[in-house]
Scaffold this motif. Structure first.
Motif, PDB file in Angstrom:
ATOM      1  N   GLU A   2       0.856  -1.181   0.000  1.00 25.31           N
ATOM      2  CA  GLU A   2       0.000   0.000   0.000  1.00 25.31           C
ATOM      3  C   GLU A   2       0.894   1.233   0.000  1.00 25.31           C
ATOM      4  N   VAL A   3       0.592   2.167  -0.899  1.00 23.07           N
ATOM      5  CA  VAL A   3       1.456   3.323  -1.135  1.00 23.07           C
ATOM      6  C   VAL A   3       0.727   4.609  -0.775  1.00 23.07           C
ATOM      7  N   PHE A   4       1.471   5.544  -0.172  1.00 21.96           N
ATOM      8  CA  PHE A   4       0.973   6.895   0.062  1.00 21.96           C
ATOM      9  C   PHE A   4       1.832   7.831  -0.780  1.00 21.96           C
ATOM     10  N   LEU A   5       1.188   8.592  -1.661  1.00 19.88           N
ATOM     11  CA  LEU A   5       1.898   9.433  -2.628  1.00 19.88           C
ATOM     12  C   LEU A   5       1.497  10.890  -2.463  1.00 19.88           C
ATOM     13  N   THR A   6       2.497  11.761  -2.351  1.00 17.82           N
ATOM     14  CA  THR A   6       2.231  13.201  -2.411  1.00 17.82           C
ATOM     15  C   THR A   6       2.687  13.715  -3.775  1.00 17.82           C
ATOM     16  N   GLY A   7       2.121  14.836  -4.190  1.00 13.16           N
ATOM     17  CA  GLY A   7       2.484  15.403  -5.487  1.00 13.16           C
ATOM     18  C   GLY A   7       1.911  14.652  -6.664  1.00 13.16           C
ATOM     19  N   ALA A   8       0.804  13.953  -6.454  1.00 16.02           N
ATOM     20  CA  ALA A   8       0.244  13.096  -7.507  1.00 16.02           C
ATOM     21  C   ALA A   8      -0.247  13.873  -8.722  1.00 16.02           C
ATOM     22  N   SER A  24       0.547  -4.891 -10.362  1.00 16.13           N
ATOM     23  CA  SER A  24      -0.340  -5.797  -9.629  1.00 16.13           C
ATOM     24  C   SER A  24       0.098  -5.976  -8.179  1.00 16.13           C
ATOM     25  N   GLU A  25       1.383  -5.710  -7.886  1.00 18.39           N
ATOM     26  CA  GLU A  25       1.873  -5.872  -6.514  1.00 18.39           C
ATOM     27  C   GLU A  25       1.286  -4.821  -5.568  1.00 18.39           C
ATOM     28  N   ILE A  26       0.758  -3.759  -6.136  1.00 19.55           N
ATOM     29  CA  ILE A  26       0.248  -2.655  -5.321  1.00 19.55           C
ATOM     30  C   ILE A  26      -1.270  -2.768  -5.178  1.00 19.55           C
ATOM     31  N   GLU A  27      -1.718  -2.795  -3.932  1.00 19.16           N
ATOM     32  CA  GLU A  27      -3.149  -2.943  -3.669  1.00 19.16           C
ATOM     33  C   GLU A  27      -3.865  -1.597  -3.626  1.00 19.16           C
ATOM     34  N   LYS A  28      -3.249  -0.624  -2.960  1.00 18.68           N
ATOM     35  CA  LYS A  28      -3.868   0.688  -2.814  1.00 18.68           C
ATOM     36  C   LYS A  28      -2.823   1.778  -3.019  1.00 18.68           C
ATOM     37  N   ILE A  29      -3.263   2.882  -3.610  1.00 21.00           N
ATOM     38  CA  ILE A  29      -2.427   4.080  -3.721  1.00 21.00           C
ATOM     39  C   ILE A  29      -3.233   5.237  -3.155  1.00 21.00           C
ATOM     40  N   TYR A  30      -2.813   5.721  -2.008  1.00 18.91           N
ATOM     41  CA  TYR A  30      -3.481   6.858  -1.373  1.00 18.91           C
ATOM     42  C   TYR A  30      -2.756   8.129  -1.796  1.00 18.91           C
ATOM     43  N   CYS A  31      -3.483   9.055  -2.373  1.00 19.25           N
ATOM     44  CA  CYS A  31      -2.878  10.272  -2.914  1.00 19.25           C
ATOM     45  C   CYS A  31      -3.306  11.491  -2.108  1.00 19.25           C
ATOM     46  N   VAL A  86      -0.123   1.407   5.328  1.00 17.57           N
ATOM     47  CA  VAL A  86       0.770   1.921   4.288  1.00 17.57           C
ATOM     48  C   VAL A  86       2.191   1.398   4.510  1.00 17.57           C
ATOM     49  N   THR A  87       2.771   0.825   3.475  1.00 19.85           N
ATOM     50  CA  THR A  87       4.125   0.282   3.564  1.00 19.85           C
ATOM     51  C   THR A  87       5.163   1.172   2.883  1.00 19.85           C
ATOM     52  N   THR A  88       4.682   1.999   1.939  1.00 27.37           N
ATOM     53  CA  THR A  88       5.602   2.806   1.140  1.00 27.37           C
ATOM     54  C   THR A  88       5.076   4.234   1.022  1.00 27.37           C
ATOM     55  N   ILE A  89       5.919   5.190   1.328  1.00 24.70           N
ATOM     56  CA  ILE A  89       5.577   6.603   1.131  1.00 24.70           C
ATOM     57  C   ILE A  89       6.485   7.163   0.045  1.00 24.70           C
ATOM     58  N   ILE A  90       5.878   7.847  -0.921  1.00 23.55           N
ATOM     59  CA  ILE A  90       6.637   8.539  -1.960  1.00 23.55           C
ATOM     60  C   ILE A  90       6.320  10.025  -1.829  1.00 23.55           C
ATOM     61  N   HIS A  91       7.308  10.776  -1.390  1.00 25.08           N
ATOM     62  CA  HIS A  91       7.080  12.210  -1.190  1.00 25.08           C
ATOM     63  C   HIS A  91       7.628  12.969  -2.399  1.00 25.08           C
TER      64      HIS A  91
END
Length: 386
Positions: A2-8, A24-31, A86-91
């Protein structure tokens, strides 16, 4: 995952979002989206996917209303139960303005906003990776005409041309204050310019400088200095791949490197061939920038050597009937010329080693895909907020 993304909704973040949505490895992307309502946030995300006709899976891509300037952002993220796994944050979010009048906003967004995200991230028990999108140009203005490696920066003694690069350096230091090193992943793109595909770029950011150079034709800059520029799709692809490989490092340049750099002269040759009804580009050196500003004000002394380029000055009068607009362009162009003069190249051996990829195409080879878009860029709008 599960990913949390800023600046989407930005140049890089938008491309990364589309890439991630196809994995497919990613279940959710929270923006994290600045919006007045959930529906408005969904509409903004929809625009990102519609630009290149990509599928928008609303079950997978989920907006989270929030603002980096909100003093309550950390508390709101902590209280949001859907983010607990959330396992991954992309800032990727940042204020990238070079304008000095925006310095306070740049600092509040790039340092204050990052701090709020980190204060939440350090509480996430499931967090594996915090990817921070920095910039290779944190090396500062004193490094000139050579290859820069990842290990050289951040350097607290670096002198910065603009507040943006300073805040990006400080951001890397903040990461180490709040997170263990094994969770930190720093990516440092060089100059992100356009897209190597025949598609509409998501933003005119930095392409504005090329559009301005094309319109001016009389260019007050060094023509042969190395320009380490890469297309946004290459940057996004590298960022995405780095999440799914065994990494030997936690800092990576995403750059053209020694083998794929370009120069202002090589780019100008592409423009001269495409816009063949215009004067060929003439590079007169940075020392002519101030005389050009004086000429635009009607204050350049008679007999100055700039008047030797009469045909180009007449071209400028024709293209810019109101010469005050020309002065605005020169002011906006200042920091871009400063960066171009540095001739910096950034070592890309780490991404080649860990991803097994080829370097990006040199800018003068892929930029032709952007020429139709460059023609439509609003030069004055870009100059006011470079």
């Amino acid at each position: 995952m599960e990913v949390f993304l800023t600046g989407a909704t930005g140049l890089v973040g938008g491309e990364v979002l589309v890439n991630l949505s196809k994995r497919s490895e990613i279940e959710k992307i929270y923006c994290l989206i600045r919006a007045v309502s959930y529906e408005n946030a969904q509409a903004r995300l929809s625009t990102i996917f519609n630009l290149h006709n990509d599928e928008f899976n609303q079950q997978k891509v989920i907006p989270v209303l929030g603002d980096l300037f909100d003093e309550e952002l950390t508390a709101k993220l902590i209280c949001n139960e859907q983010l607990a796994q959330v396992t991954t944050i992309i800032h990727s979010a940042a204020n990238t303005s070079f304008a000095k009048v925006k310095d306070d906003l740049v600092e509040k967004a790039n340092i204050g906003g990052l701090t709020k995200i980190l204060l939440w991230a350090k509480r996430l028990q499931s967090l594996n990776t915090f990817m921070y999108v920095g910039t290779a140009t944190i090396c500062g203005r004193d490094v000139k005409h050579r290859l820069v490696t990842e290990d050289e920066t951040p350097n607290l003694n670096a002198n910065h041309l603009v507040k943006y690069t300073y805040t990006k350096m400080q951001g890397e230091l903040l990461l180490k204050q709040h997170l263990p090193e094994d969770k930190i992943l720093v990516v440092r793109p060089s100059i992100i310019m356009g897209d190597s595909r025949k598609v509409e770029p998501r933003s005119p950011v930095i392409l504005w400088a090329l559009a301005t150079m094309n319109k001016l034709r009389l260019v007050p800059a060094e023509q042969f200095a190395s320009l380490d520029m890469v297309p946004v799709d290459f940057v996004a692809n590298v960022m995405t791949q780095l999440l799914f490989v065994k990494r030997n490092y936690n800092v990576y340049h995403i750059s053209a490197g020694n083998d794929a750099c370009t120069s202002a002269r090589q780019l100008a040759q592409v423009f001269d061939e495409y816009f063949d009804d215009m004067l060929p580009h003439l590079f007169v050196g940075k020392e002519m920038l101030n005389p050009l500003k004086l000429w635009a004000k009607g204050k350049l002394p008679v007999g100055h050597e700039l008047y030797q380029h009469y045909e180009y000055l007449e071209h400028l009068k024709y293209e810019f009937e109101d010469l005050s607009n020309l002065r605005i362009l020169f002011a906006g162009l200042d920091p871009y010329i400063e960066f171009a003069e540095l001739g910096q190249r950034f070592d890309n051996s780490r991404i080649i080693e860990d991803l097994g990829i080829e370097p990006s195409e040199p800018g003068h080879q892929y930029i032709h895909n952007c020429l139709h878009y460059i023609e439509r860029i609003n030069l004055l709008e870009g100059a006011i907020d470079p």
